[in-house]
Scaffold this motif. Structure first.
Motif, PDB file in Angstrom:
ATOM      1  N   GLY A  43      -5.176  13.993  27.515  1.00 53.73           N
ATOM      2  CA  GLY A  43      -5.865  12.714  27.426  1.00 53.73           C
ATOM      3  C   GLY A  43      -7.081  12.639  28.335  1.00 53.73           C
ATOM      4  O   GLY A  43      -8.135  12.116  27.950  1.00 53.73           O
ATOM      5  N   GLU A  44      -6.957  13.188  29.540  1.00 58.31           N
ATOM      6  CA  GLU A  44      -8.075  13.199  30.481  1.00 58.31           C
ATOM      7  C   GLU A  44      -9.224  14.053  29.955  1.00 58.31           C
ATOM      8  O   GLU A  44     -10.395  13.683  30.089  1.00 58.31           O
ATOM      9  CB  GLU A  44      -7.600  13.733  31.831  1.00 58.31           C
ATOM     10  CG  GLU A  44      -6.583  12.850  32.534  1.00 58.31           C
ATOM     11  CD  GLU A  44      -6.076  13.464  33.822  1.00 58.31           C
ATOM     12  OE1 GLU A  44      -6.549  14.575  34.186  1.00 58.31           O
ATOM     13  OE2 GLU A  44      -5.206  12.862  34.482  1.00 58.31           O
ATOM     14  N   LEU A  45      -8.869  15.187  29.354  1.00 61.46           N
ATOM     15  CA  LEU A  45      -9.891  16.075  28.807  1.00 61.46           C
ATOM     16  C   LEU A  45     -10.610  15.422  27.631  1.00 61.46           C
ATOM     17  O   LEU A  45     -11.847  15.439  27.560  1.00 61.46           O
ATOM     18  CB  LEU A  45      -9.249  17.392  28.372  1.00 61.46           C
ATOM     19  CG  LEU A  45     -10.162  18.399  27.653  1.00 61.46           C
ATOM     20  CD1 LEU A  45     -11.317  18.825  28.553  1.00 61.46           C
ATOM     21  CD2 LEU A  45      -9.366  19.613  27.201  1.00 61.46           C
ATOM     22  N   VAL A  46      -9.852  14.847  26.703  1.00 58.45           N
ATOM     23  CA  VAL A  46     -10.445  14.201  25.530  1.00 58.45           C
ATOM     24  C   VAL A  46     -11.367  13.060  25.947  1.00 58.45           C
ATOM     25  O   VAL A  46     -12.469  12.890  25.411  1.00 58.45           O
ATOM     26  CB  VAL A  46      -9.340  13.688  24.577  1.00 58.45           C
ATOM     27  CG1 VAL A  46      -9.945  12.851  23.461  1.00 58.45           C
ATOM     28  CG2 VAL A  46      -8.567  14.859  23.996  1.00 58.45           C
ATOM     29  N   GLU A  47     -10.937  12.293  26.927  1.00 60.31           N
ATOM     30  CA  GLU A  47     -11.759  11.179  27.415  1.00 60.31           C
ATOM     31  C   GLU A  47     -13.050  11.687  28.045  1.00 60.31           C
ATOM     32  O   GLU A  47     -14.127  11.100  27.859  1.00 60.31           O
ATOM     33  CB  GLU A  47     -10.974  10.358  28.432  1.00 60.31           C
ATOM     34  CG  GLU A  47     -11.707   9.121  28.916  1.00 60.31           C
ATOM     35  CD  GLU A  47     -10.864   8.267  29.846  1.00 60.31           C
ATOM     36  OE1 GLU A  47     -11.261   7.124  30.121  1.00 60.31           O
ATOM     37  OE2 GLU A  47      -9.793   8.751  30.289  1.00 60.31           O
ATOM     38  N   ALA A  48     -12.963  12.802  28.776  1.00 65.51           N
ATOM     39  CA  ALA A  48     -14.138  13.354  29.455  1.00 65.51           C
ATOM     40  C   ALA A  48     -15.185  13.880  28.478  1.00 65.51           C
ATOM     41  O   ALA A  48     -16.379  13.869  28.778  1.00 65.51           O
ATOM     42  CB  ALA A  48     -13.706  14.467  30.414  1.00 65.51           C
ATOM     43  N   ILE A  49     -14.743  14.332  27.310  1.00 65.39           N
ATOM     44  CA  ILE A  49     -15.690  14.845  26.308  1.00 65.39           C
ATOM     45  C   ILE A  49     -16.615  13.729  25.814  1.00 65.39           C
ATOM     46  O   ILE A  49     -17.770  13.970  25.464  1.00 65.39           O
ATOM     47  CB  ILE A  49     -14.934  15.480  25.121  1.00 65.39           C
ATOM     48  CG1 ILE A  49     -14.106  16.676  25.594  1.00 65.39           C
ATOM     49  CG2 ILE A  49     -15.905  15.927  24.025  1.00 65.39           C
ATOM     50  CD1 ILE A  49     -13.208  17.266  24.518  1.00 65.39           C
ATOM     51  N   GLN A  50     -16.103  12.505  25.776  1.00 68.11           N
ATOM     52  CA  GLN A  50     -16.862  11.297  25.404  1.00 68.11           C
ATOM     53  C   GLN A  50     -17.358  11.310  23.962  1.00 68.11           C
ATOM     54  O   GLN A  50     -18.358  10.673  23.637  1.00 68.11           O
ATOM     55  CB  GLN A  50     -18.035  11.068  26.373  1.00 68.11           C
ATOM     56  CG  GLN A  50     -17.591  10.742  27.786  1.00 68.11           C
ATOM     57  CD  GLN A  50     -18.732  10.379  28.711  1.00 68.11           C
ATOM     58  OE1 GLN A  50     -19.879  10.236  28.280  1.00 68.11           O
ATOM     59  NE2 GLN A  50     -18.433  10.257  29.992  1.00 68.11           N
ATOM     60  N   LEU A  51     -16.669  12.042  23.099  1.00 66.74           N
ATOM     61  CA  LEU A  51     -16.993  12.031  21.674  1.00 66.74           C
ATOM     62  C   LEU A  51     -15.878  11.369  20.869  1.00 66.74           C
ATOM     63  O   LEU A  51     -15.955  11.292  19.642  1.00 66.74           O
ATOM     64  CB  LEU A  51     -17.210  13.466  21.168  1.00 66.74           C
ATOM     65  CG  LEU A  51     -18.420  14.211  21.744  1.00 66.74           C
ATOM     66  CD1 LEU A  51     -18.424  15.662  21.266  1.00 66.74           C
ATOM     67  CD2 LEU A  51     -19.721  13.526  21.359  1.00 66.74           C
ATOM     68  N   PHE A  52     -14.856  10.891  21.596  1.00 69.11           N
ATOM     69  CA  PHE A  52     -13.681  10.342  20.930  1.00 69.11           C
ATOM     70  C   PHE A  52     -13.281   9.015  21.564  1.00 69.11           C
ATOM     71  O   PHE A  52     -13.409   8.823  22.768  1.00 69.11           O
ATOM     72  CB  PHE A  52     -12.520  11.339  21.011  1.00 69.11           C
ATOM     73  CG  PHE A  52     -12.877  12.722  20.567  1.00 69.11           C
ATOM     74  CD1 PHE A  52     -12.905  13.055  19.222  1.00 69.11           C
ATOM     75  CD2 PHE A  52     -13.218  13.696  21.499  1.00 69.11           C
ATOM     76  CE1 PHE A  52     -13.259  14.322  18.807  1.00 69.11           C
ATOM     77  CE2 PHE A  52     -13.566  14.975  21.100  1.00 69.11           C
ATOM     78  CZ  PHE A  52     -13.595  15.284  19.746  1.00 69.11           C
ATOM     79  N   GLU A  53     -12.797   8.113  20.731  1.00 67.87           N
ATOM     80  CA  GLU A  53     -12.264   6.845  21.221  1.00 67.87           C
ATOM     81  C   GLU A  53     -10.810   7.046  21.626  1.00 67.87           C
ATOM     82  O   GLU A  53     -10.081   7.813  20.995  1.00 67.87           O
ATOM     83  CB  GLU A  53     -12.343   5.767  20.142  1.00 67.87           C
ATOM     84  CG  GLU A  53     -13.757   5.379  19.731  1.00 67.87           C
ATOM     85  CD  GLU A  53     -13.741   4.296  18.667  1.00 67.87           C
ATOM     86  OE1 GLU A  53     -13.098   3.245  18.914  1.00 67.87           O
ATOM     87  OE2 GLU A  53     -14.346   4.505  17.600  1.00 67.87           O
ATOM     88  N   ILE A  54     -10.393   6.356  22.676  1.00 67.19           N
ATOM     89  CA  ILE A  54      -9.013   6.432  23.150  1.00 67.19           C
ATOM     90  C   ILE A  54      -8.446   5.022  23.241  1.00 67.19           C
ATOM     91  O   ILE A  54      -9.107   4.112  23.745  1.00 67.19           O
ATOM     92  CB  ILE A  54      -8.927   7.135  24.515  1.00 67.19           C
ATOM     93  CG1 ILE A  54      -9.394   8.594  24.404  1.00 67.19           C
ATOM     94  CG2 ILE A  54      -7.508   7.092  25.057  1.00 67.19           C
ATOM     95  CD1 ILE A  54      -9.293   9.375  25.690  1.00 67.19           C
ATOM     96  N   GLU A  55      -7.247   4.854  22.749  1.00 67.08           N
ATOM     97  CA  GLU A  55      -6.624   3.532  22.739  1.00 67.08           C
ATOM     98  C   GLU A  55      -5.148   3.653  23.109  1.00 67.08           C
ATOM     99  O   GLU A  55      -4.442   4.506  22.580  1.00 67.08           O
ATOM    100  CB  GLU A  55      -6.758   2.921  21.343  1.00 67.08           C
ATOM    101  CG  GLU A  55      -6.159   1.541  21.192  1.00 67.08           C
ATOM    102  CD  GLU A  55      -6.348   0.997  19.783  1.00 67.08           C
ATOM    103  OE1 GLU A  55      -5.377   1.065  18.986  1.00 67.08           O
ATOM    104  OE2 GLU A  55      -7.469   0.528  19.468  1.00 67.08           O
ATOM    105  N   GLU A  56      -4.713   2.825  24.039  1.00 63.64           N
ATOM    106  CA  GLU A  56      -3.304   2.779  24.414  1.00 63.64           C
ATOM    107  C   GLU A  56      -2.634   1.629  23.679  1.00 63.64           C
ATOM    108  O   GLU A  56      -3.150   0.514  23.675  1.00 63.64           O
ATOM    109  CB  GLU A  56      -3.141   2.612  25.928  1.00 63.64           C
ATOM    110  CG  GLU A  56      -3.543   3.835  26.731  1.00 63.64           C
ATOM    111  CD  GLU A  56      -3.129   3.723  28.184  1.00 63.64           C
ATOM    112  OE1 GLU A  56      -2.516   2.685  28.548  1.00 63.64           O
ATOM    113  OE2 GLU A  56      -3.407   4.661  28.955  1.00 63.64           O
TER     114      GLU A  56
END
Length: 247
Positions: A216-229
């Motif tokens: 999750g930290e890696l995906v968020e750092a890429i900043q090409l994907f939305e993340i939702e909890e």
């Protein structure tokens, strides 16, 4: 990841191709996947080269297997490990094997164990040949396991910046494809399913290789994907979903 203590693992370490500084991190990593019912390490223990390993054997209850180098240019340690692995495989007592080495000689062994329906976890340095990496269900680079007291400053993985991550085409495509395969009609995918798909496509993938502890930290750092909890109910941890921003 919660370890399944019922999962029985055989841990075989090539002392000639592994560093003692990884042992604490190695066993902690293996504990994520199951219980190490057998822990054996192979090498010529009459040699001063393995002195660094000797102090860890009793502490971590690892059984040393003596293997003399009978002939020059031949790796007797590899042969002993392979023979022992096959003997253990035929006992039908194990659910998986952990092979700790950076040597490509274990490629066929890993493939053979997987043919029998068992899981193979490989552990080796970044220099490990691709065929051995690909032959394992999951491969962990040992640079991420080294103790803080003995860091390998030349090869330890540093945290990559957002720009560096975006420019890593292989990484971005891997995540994008995993999200596409795992997503619902709205384009959202459960992070756990994304991680499972990535693991099947790329055995060596690990967020720690890029300097991040979790996917999750890696995906968020890429900043090409939305993340939702999303809340999963009272008393339960939130579920994490991801979506490609292009969708």
């Amino acid at each position: 990841m919660d370890a399944d203590t019922n999962t029985k693992l055989a841990v075989l370490i090539d002392a000639d191709n592994a560093q003692p500084s990884i042992i604490e991190g190695l066993l902690a990593e293996i504990a994520k996947y199951g219980t190490a019912n057998v822990k054996r390490i192979y090498g010529d223990w009459t040699s001063n080269r393995l002195r660094g390993w000797k102090e860890h054997l009793l502490q971590y209850s690892i059984q040393p297997i003596q293997q003399f180098g009978y002939t020059s240019g031949k790796n007797a340690t590899d042969s002993a490990m392979i023979i022992d692995a096959m003997d253990l495989l035929y006992t039908d007592r194990f659910d998986g094997f952990c092979i700790v080495s950076s040597d490509s000689d274990f490629t066929k062994l890993a493939a053979r164990i997987r043919e029998s329906g068992l899981t193979v976890y490989g552990f080796g340095e970044q220099k490990t040949p691709d065929p051995f990496v690909a032959a394992c269900d999951k491969f962990i680079y040992t640079e991420v396991l080294r103790s803080e007291e003995e860091p390998d400053t030349e090869s330890s993985f540093r945290r990559m910046s957002t720009n560096e991550l975006k420019q890593d085409t292989k990484l971005v495509n891997l995540v994008r494809n995993a999200i596409e395969v795992s997503s619902d009609e709205s384009g959202w995918a459960h992070l756990g399913q994304v991680g499972s798909y990535i693991a099947k496509q790329s055995p060596e993938f690990d967020p720690r290789n890029y300097g991040y502890r979790k996917l999750g930290e890696l995906v968020e750092a890429i900043q090409l994907f939305e993340i939702e909890e999303r809340s999963t109910g009272q008393g339960h941890a939130a579920a994490v979903y991801v979506k490609d921003k292009r969708k």
